[in-house]
Design a protein around this motif. Structure first.
Motif, mmCIF file in Angstrom:
data_model
loop_
_atom_site.group_PDB
_atom_site.id
_atom_site.type_symbol
_atom_site.label_atom_id
_atom_site.label_comp_id
_atom_site.label_asym_id
_atom_site.label_seq_id
_atom_site.Cartn_x
_atom_site.Cartn_y
_atom_site.Cartn_z
ATOM 1 N N TYR A 19 0.834 -1.211 0.000
ATOM 2 C CA TYR A 19 0.000 0.000 0.000
ATOM 3 C C TYR A 19 0.866 1.257 0.000
ATOM 4 O O TYR A 19 0.605 2.214 -0.734
ATOM 5 C CB TYR A 19 -0.916 -0.041 1.221
ATOM 6 C CG TYR A 19 -1.990 1.014 1.248
ATOM 7 C CD1 TYR A 19 -3.085 0.926 0.408
ATOM 8 C CD2 TYR A 19 -1.900 2.091 2.122
ATOM 9 C CE1 TYR A 19 -4.076 1.892 0.433
ATOM 10 C CE2 TYR A 19 -2.890 3.059 2.157
ATOM 11 C CZ TYR A 19 -3.973 2.952 1.315
ATOM 12 O OH TYR A 19 -4.952 3.906 1.343
ATOM 13 N N ARG A 20 1.895 1.237 0.820
ATOM 14 C CA ARG A 20 2.794 2.390 0.905
ATOM 15 C C ARG A 20 3.512 2.627 -0.424
ATOM 16 O O ARG A 20 3.549 3.752 -0.936
ATOM 17 C CB ARG A 20 3.799 2.160 2.033
ATOM 18 C CG ARG A 20 4.896 3.197 2.119
ATOM 19 C CD ARG A 20 5.501 3.281 3.504
ATOM 20 N NE ARG A 20 6.009 2.026 4.002
ATOM 21 C CZ ARG A 20 7.233 1.549 3.782
ATOM 22 N NH1 ARG A 20 8.069 2.234 3.013
ATOM 23 N NH2 ARG A 20 7.616 0.408 4.304
ATOM 24 N N GLY A 76 -6.358 -0.809 -0.052
ATOM 25 C CA GLY A 76 -6.938 0.012 1.014
ATOM 26 C C GLY A 76 -8.240 -0.586 1.529
ATOM 27 O O GLY A 76 -8.467 -0.678 2.731
ATOM 28 N N LEU A 81 -9.398 0.430 5.171
ATOM 29 C CA LEU A 81 -9.084 1.846 5.320
ATOM 30 C C LEU A 81 -10.156 2.748 4.723
ATOM 31 O O LEU A 81 -10.050 3.962 4.784
ATOM 32 C CB LEU A 81 -7.730 2.155 4.666
ATOM 33 C CG LEU A 81 -6.567 1.300 5.142
ATOM 34 C CD1 LEU A 81 -5.283 1.721 4.453
ATOM 35 C CD2 LEU A 81 -6.396 1.378 6.651
ATOM 36 N N HIS A 82 -11.176 2.137 4.120
ATOM 37 C CA HIS A 82 -12.268 2.948 3.599
ATOM 38 C C HIS A 82 -13.271 3.248 4.720
ATOM 39 O O HIS A 82 -14.185 4.037 4.559
ATOM 40 C CB HIS A 82 -12.959 2.217 2.450
ATOM 41 C CG HIS A 82 -13.498 0.881 2.847
ATOM 42 N ND1 HIS A 82 -12.752 -0.022 3.552
ATOM 43 C CD2 HIS A 82 -14.693 0.284 2.659
ATOM 44 C CE1 HIS A 82 -13.458 -1.105 3.778
ATOM 45 N NE2 HIS A 82 -14.641 -0.945 3.249
ATOM 46 N N SER A 104 -0.706 11.537 11.067
ATOM 47 C CA SER A 104 -0.706 10.644 9.905
ATOM 48 C C SER A 104 -1.812 9.588 9.996
ATOM 49 O O SER A 104 -2.257 9.063 8.993
ATOM 50 C CB SER A 104 0.653 9.963 9.755
ATOM 51 O OG SER A 104 0.927 9.150 10.866
ATOM 52 N N LYS A 107 -5.413 10.907 8.868
ATOM 53 C CA LYS A 107 -5.552 10.972 7.412
ATOM 54 C C LYS A 107 -6.234 9.735 6.850
ATOM 55 O O LYS A 107 -6.903 9.793 5.837
ATOM 56 C CB LYS A 107 -4.167 11.112 6.756
ATOM 57 C CG LYS A 107 -3.663 12.520 6.646
ATOM 58 C CD LYS A 107 -2.381 12.563 5.804
ATOM 59 C CE LYS A 107 -1.255 11.756 6.444
ATOM 60 N NZ LYS A 107 0.030 11.861 5.728
ATOM 61 N N ARG A 108 -6.021 8.592 7.509
ATOM 62 C CA ARG A 108 -6.512 7.321 6.959
ATOM 63 C C ARG A 108 -7.728 6.773 7.692
ATOM 64 O O ARG A 108 -7.924 5.567 7.778
ATOM 65 C CB ARG A 108 -5.384 6.283 6.988
ATOM 66 C CG ARG A 108 -4.291 6.639 6.022
ATOM 67 C CD ARG A 108 -3.660 5.456 5.408
ATOM 68 N NE ARG A 108 -2.762 5.883 4.345
ATOM 69 C CZ ARG A 108 -1.456 6.031 4.468
ATOM 70 N NH1 ARG A 108 -0.865 5.772 5.595
ATOM 71 N NH2 ARG A 108 -0.745 6.436 3.442
ATOM 72 N N SER B 196 2.391 2.721 11.397
ATOM 73 C CA SER B 196 1.210 2.793 10.529
ATOM 74 C C SER B 196 0.864 1.410 9.980
ATOM 75 O O SER B 196 -0.312 1.055 9.865
ATOM 76 C CB SER B 196 1.433 3.795 9.400
ATOM 77 O OG SER B 196 2.408 3.321 8.513
ATOM 78 N N MET B 200 -2.724 -0.508 10.522
ATOM 79 C CA MET B 200 -3.502 -1.027 9.380
ATOM 80 C C MET B 200 -3.798 -2.511 9.559
ATOM 81 O O MET B 200 -4.873 -2.985 9.210
ATOM 82 C CB MET B 200 -2.726 -0.828 8.068
ATOM 83 C CG MET B 200 -2.635 0.628 7.626
ATOM 84 S SD MET B 200 -1.803 0.735 6.018
ATOM 85 C CE MET B 200 -1.203 2.420 6.061
#
Lengths: 220, 220
Positions: A19-20, A76, A81-82, A104, A107-108, B196, B200
């Motif tokens: 993802y990153r 995501g 993450l949605h 940070s 943001k997600r 992070s 996740m």
DNA sequence: TAGATTGTTAATCGATTAACAATC
DNA sequence: TAGATTGTTAATCGATTAACAATC
């Protein structure tokens, strides 16, 4: 009836890294990427990337590769993450404050909604617009606000009890920074961050590398 | 000529946990423990414990088990905790300060000797008796003091360059808290803490568990 | 000695890599 | 169509578990 095979945590823990990298590619304006190109960037095998992704479905196209934006969004979604998560921090010491100040996460979709501590000097303070409350108010707060995740950055002496309570109050996930293994019902997911373990592992690696070098020198 | 087989990181990463449990037993005054008893406490197989330990030698005694204190110390040695490490923190923001203030590391031979930042407001400050210095002084400091480990808690934009410099200046280990994969010569060991990623993964587990429950409900 | 438990070999399981047919 | 690259099956590799002989 879709009999989906259980996905291993080894695979899941690689997803954030994919993802990153995809996020970085997206920002650079890269439109498509093949598993081979990505594998070279990330220093893994292309085969592993394809295997990992195909656990969740076919996101690519033969002869073409993967659409970066599409794959990024799909991963995501897989990671959840949605969605939005309401988080509280329990224990507003240095580490708790550090996490509270890190923007940070917000943001997600990880939204900090409350801070809790026992220290009267901290209670009433505000960090990033979030108030520090007395832990005695935590039960009410968690239940009324439907808190999803509790971040445990408190002294380890009180962690066990706190975790058990939070489980009772309907928390879904615990992000545990204490050097303690928590036992909770399977309605609660736990992710441990054992910093001391991490540092000890580094110490091991340093020593191991040094021994390796010494041995090599001797044999010459 | 002792041809020792390479020990896998999977094994190494379990050692700190053994070490923690044995430390707790030691404090409770427990003198001996069998692999079976320990396996029940730690929720792993006894077989795995014995296999793991036998990678490094035979620390037990047939018919008896393991001497807790002895095993604790031996694992400590394996992890390199009998040595001392000079550490610096690069980036004295919230997270850097949190680590600087945590005294649990210094107990185990990890000694904080310097703090570095670019922010003039922080430079000159003192945390736990350790001064915050200008990053411009870092090269001299690292070389003169023989710093072993650098803790990277700085903004990710400057991490790559800093890591490369530290490698040149003779650092042995980097404890990296930035969401960046660093490439350094193999004289430098890297341990990443990707918070992070960890969060996740927790999000994934929460969603996964929820889906599992829904499916179960439906099938009833 | 009898019982217990390790150290270690063998069997199993799971994860990674390789290969290639399917297909864009 | 020819070339590229995925999706997927098969082969390999490594890690975990089981079994048991060695031995305290």
């Amino acid at each position: 009836m879709t009999e989906d095979k259980k996905i291993s945590m080894a695979v899941v823990r690689r997803l954030p890294r994919y993802y990153r990298y995809l996020g970085e590619l997206l920002q650079k304006g890269v439109g498509k990427i093949s598993s081979r190109e990505l594998s070279e960037k990330m220093n893994v095998t292309a085969s592993q990337i394809r295997q990992d992704l195909n656990n969740f479905g076919g996101f690519g196209q033969q002869g073409y590769g993967y659409n970066v934006e599409y794959l990024y969004n799909e991963i995501g979604k897989i990671l959840g993450l949605h969605q939005n998560y309401k988080m509280i921090i329990v224990g507003v010491g240095n580490l708790g404050q550090a996490i509270a100040n890190s923007n940070s996460f917000s943001k997600r979709g990880f939204k900090l909604v409350g801070l809790f501590d026992v220290n009267p000097k901290l209670i009433g303070m505000s960090i990033h617009g979030v108030e520090v409350m007395d832990v005695d108010c935590m039960e009410q707060f968690v239940k009324e606000n439907g808190v999803d995740i509790a971040i445990l950055t408190m002294p380890k002496t009180r962690v066990k009890e706190t975790a058990e309570n939070l489980a009772k109050w309907g928390i879904k996930g615990l992000w545990n920074f204490s050097p303690v293994d928590l036992i909770v019902p399977d309605t609660v997911q736990i992710e441990n961050v054992h910093l001391s373990h991490s540092l000890m592992t580094l110490a091991y690696m340093i020593n191991e590398a040094e021994e390796e070098r010494e041995k090599k020198n001797k044999s010459e």
